[in-house]
Design a protein around this motif. Structure first.
Motif, short mmCIF file in Angstrom:
data_model
loop_
_atom_site.label_atom_id
_atom_site.label_comp_id
_atom_site.label_asym_id
_atom_site.label_seq_id
_atom_site.Cartn_x
_atom_site.Cartn_y
_atom_site.Cartn_z
N GLY A 34 0.74 -1.32 0.09
CA GLY A 34 0.29 -0.17 -0.30
C GLY A 34 0.76 1.17 0.26
N ARG A 35 0.53 2.04 -0.52
CA ARG A 35 1.24 3.53 -0.09
C ARG A 35 0.74 4.54 0.79
NH1 ARG A 35 5.59 4.91 -2.21
NH2 ARG A 35 4.78 7.29 -3.08
N VAL A 36 1.56 4.77 1.56
CA VAL A 36 0.88 5.20 3.13
C VAL A 36 2.13 6.37 2.98
CG1 VAL A 36 0.32 3.31 3.63
CG2 VAL A 36 2.35 3.32 4.39
N LEU A 37 2.19 7.32 4.09
CA LEU A 37 2.64 8.41 4.55
C LEU A 37 2.62 7.86 5.96
CD1 LEU A 37 -0.47 10.96 4.30
CD2 LEU A 37 1.98 10.86 2.69
N ILE A 38 4.23 8.13 5.94
CA ILE A 38 4.42 7.30 7.17
C ILE A 38 5.41 8.50 7.69
CG2 ILE A 38 7.21 7.20 5.89
CD1 ILE A 38 8.19 4.89 8.47
N VAL A 39 4.65 8.78 9.52
CA VAL A 39 4.81 9.92 10.10
C VAL A 39 5.58 10.12 11.49
CG1 VAL A 39 3.58 11.48 11.66
CG2 VAL A 39 2.49 10.37 9.64
N ASN A 40 6.98 10.81 11.56
CA ASN A 40 7.51 10.98 12.64
C ASN A 40 6.36 11.08 13.84
OD1 ASN A 40 9.24 12.09 14.98
ND2 ASN A 40 10.54 10.83 13.47
N THR A 41 6.53 10.42 15.18
CA THR A 41 5.34 10.46 15.97
C THR A 41 5.99 11.73 17.09
OG1 THR A 41 6.10 8.39 17.38
CG2 THR A 41 4.54 8.24 16.10
N MET B 36 11.89 6.86 4.43
CA MET B 36 11.33 6.29 5.49
C MET B 36 12.82 6.46 6.53
SD MET B 36 12.83 2.75 7.02
CE MET B 36 13.49 1.76 5.70
N ARG B 37 13.32 6.31 5.60
CA ARG B 37 14.86 6.57 7.25
C ARG B 37 14.52 8.16 7.55
NH1 ARG B 37 17.93 2.87 2.76
NH2 ARG B 37 18.05 4.75 2.32
N GLU B 38 14.86 8.91 6.64
CA GLU B 38 14.46 10.16 6.88
C GLU B 38 13.80 10.37 7.87
OE1 GLU B 38 16.86 12.91 5.14
OE2 GLU B 38 18.17 10.68 5.80
N VAL B 39 12.20 10.20 7.48
CA VAL B 39 10.92 10.05 8.85
C VAL B 39 11.57 9.88 10.03
CG1 VAL B 39 8.97 9.72 9.26
CG2 VAL B 39 8.87 10.90 7.20
N SER B 40 12.40 8.95 9.89
CA SER B 40 12.15 8.46 11.40
C SER B 40 13.78 8.38 11.90
CB SER B 40 13.19 6.40 10.51
OG SER B 40 11.93 5.96 10.79
N ALA B 41 14.40 9.41 11.18
CA ALA B 41 15.22 9.84 12.01
C ALA B 41 15.37 11.88 12.40
CB ALA B 41 16.37 9.67 10.98
N GLY B 42 13.75 11.97 12.02
CA GLY B 42 13.48 13.05 12.61
C GLY B 42 13.83 14.27 11.23
N LYS C 142 12.84 -1.69 13.14
CA LYS C 142 14.02 -1.09 13.42
C LYS C 142 13.49 0.16 15.09
CE LYS C 142 16.39 -1.09 9.83
NZ LYS C 142 17.13 -0.10 8.70
N ASN C 143 12.55 -0.28 15.79
CA ASN C 143 11.48 0.97 16.74
C ASN C 143 11.60 2.11 16.31
OD1 ASN C 143 10.67 -1.53 18.56
ND2 ASN C 143 13.03 -2.42 18.50
N SER C 144 11.98 2.88 14.90
CA SER C 144 11.52 3.64 14.75
C SER C 144 10.07 4.13 15.67
CB SER C 144 12.23 3.94 13.33
OG SER C 144 12.63 3.48 13.54
N PRO C 145 10.65 5.45 15.41
CA PRO C 145 8.55 6.31 16.70
C PRO C 145 8.85 7.05 14.78
CG PRO C 145 10.99 7.67 16.35
CD PRO C 145 11.40 6.79 15.79
N VAL C 146 7.31 5.78 14.43
CA VAL C 146 6.90 6.36 13.10
C VAL C 146 5.03 5.56 12.94
CG1 VAL C 146 8.73 6.47 11.62
CG2 VAL C 146 7.39 4.13 12.00
N ALA C 147 4.21 6.15 12.53
CA ALA C 147 3.10 5.72 12.39
C ALA C 147 2.54 5.32 10.90
CB ALA C 147 1.98 6.26 13.38
N GLN C 148 2.01 4.45 10.78
CA GLN C 148 1.21 4.87 9.13
C GLN C 148 -0.13 4.97 9.31
OE1 GLN C 148 1.24 1.15 6.57
NE2 GLN C 148 0.59 -0.32 8.58
N VAL C 149 -0.11 6.24 8.21
CA VAL C 149 -1.38 6.71 7.90
C VAL C 149 -1.86 6.27 6.37
CG1 VAL C 149 -2.82 8.26 7.54
CG2 VAL C 149 -1.45 8.41 9.28
N PHE C 150 -3.17 5.87 5.88
CA PHE C 150 -3.42 5.28 5.24
C PHE C 150 -4.73 6.67 4.28
CE2 PHE C 150 -2.42 0.91 6.86
CZ PHE C 150 -2.32 0.12 5.41
N PRO C 151 -4.08 7.46 3.53
CA PRO C 151 -4.64 8.75 3.27
C PRO C 151 -6.04 8.49 2.58
CG PRO C 151 -2.80 8.05 1.70
CD PRO C 151 -2.28 7.03 2.94
#
Length: 314
Positions: free
Chosen positions: A122-129, A200-206, A224-233
């Motif tokens: 799926g094409r999703v938005l990855i969000v830094n929580t 993904m890496r850049e969002v995960s890194a903040g 990798k326990n990154s602080p991220v969530a996914q959104v199905f837009p």
């Protein structure tokens, strides 16, 4: 004379070797072990050539077109579908209807038998929580154009891989709206990166608040326990819907190891392979109904509105 015979046999030996040459656009870290297991189960040697993140799908597709008169690959495992259909139009593909494709919905199979889709993302938005609170999560692709996120979002350049397919889908659906979308992304200073994994890496890194990626890259970040969530837009009633893009498998016209190529295609299209890809770190989403998946995978029927696509137009 003996030397001539030896030389001729050396030239002919690849035609009879129990091996298959496959070009692969799915990330090597996910596909290589699957191919190794095929080798172990069947005794067929796999010679694999992998795409790079920066040229995903485009590099191997161009290579297959260049090699049309003397194909070096027997099978192409593409990580999307639009460029597979481009290869069909160029006469690169051979017809092959795999018996293992039974149960795959018709929308994921070429009516003439040139390609078969399986194992979608799926094409999703990855969000830094750490940067975005749940109440502020984006809900639509248009949120990347919101001035409050100016300079804080990212997307792979829409020239390769699933991002290119996604862009093409938007243009097929509504050319004027697609022009508007990409113009507004530019005005809102979205940062264009080399690929979905890079986003993904850049969002995960903040370094960015959120951006586009695929579900498989999101799950790599979660492992990798990154602080991220996914959104199905855009999944609500009456909205554009979530885009799902399948992998695709094809036999190459004039393949030197066609029988071994068919064996590989049959093995990859089994329900067991879709289940295994779903259970793996890549978390591919089965296109077959009824294939067992782990709890963290969201099937299209669990999401809401799904985007329906005419892949031949894309």
């Amino acid at each position: 004379m003996r030397n001539v015979i030896v030389a001729v046999l050396a030239l002919l030996s690849p035609l009879f070797a129990d091996e298959v040459h496959v070009y692969v656009s799915l990330d090597e870290e996910h596909s290589a072990k699957v191919l190794k297991d095929f080798e172990a189960e069947t005794g067929v040697t796999v010679v694999a050539t992998y795409d790079t993140e920066a040229t995903k799908t485009v590099g191997l597709v161009q290579r297959l077109i260049r090699e049309k008169s003397d194909p070096q690959a027997d099978v192409y495992w593409n990580n999307e579908l639009a460029t597979t259909i481009k290869l069909k139009e160029h006469g690169v593909l051979a017809r092959y209807v795999s018996p293992a494709a039974e149960g795959i919905p018709a929308e994921f199979k070429d009516g003439a038998g040139y390609w078969t889709g399986f194992a979608a993302r799926g094409r999703v938005l990855i969000v830094n929580t750490d940067l975005v609170k749940p109440g502020d999560f984006p809900k639509s692709m248009w949120d990347l154009c919101d001035p409050k996120w100016k300079g804080k979002t990212c997307m792979a350049r829409p020239a390769t891989g699933t991002t290119a397919a996604h862009a093409a889908v938007l243009y097929v659906r509504d050319e004027a709206k697609a022009d508007e979308y990409f113009s507004k992304l530019a005005s809102n200073h979205v940062t264009w990166l080399t690929g979905n994994a890079h986003c993904m890496r850049e969002v995960s890194a903040g370094r960015f608040h959120f951006g586009w990626t695929d579900t498989d890259d999101y799950f790599v970040a979660k492992l990798k326990n990154s602080p991220v969530a996914q959104v199905f837009p855009d999944a609500g009633a009456g909205e554009a819907g979530v885009l799902y893009i399948p992998n695709s498998l094809v036999l190459i016209e004039g393949a030197k190891h066609a029988d071994a190529g068919k064996k590989l295609i049959d093995w990859l299209l089994r329900p067991e392979t879709e289940e295994r890809l779903a259970q793996s770190a890549t978390a591919q989403i089965p296109v077959r109904p009824g294939v067992k998946v782990p709890d963290h995978i969201r099937r299209p029927d669990q999401i809401g509105t799904v985007m329906h696509v005419d892949w031949n137009r894309v």
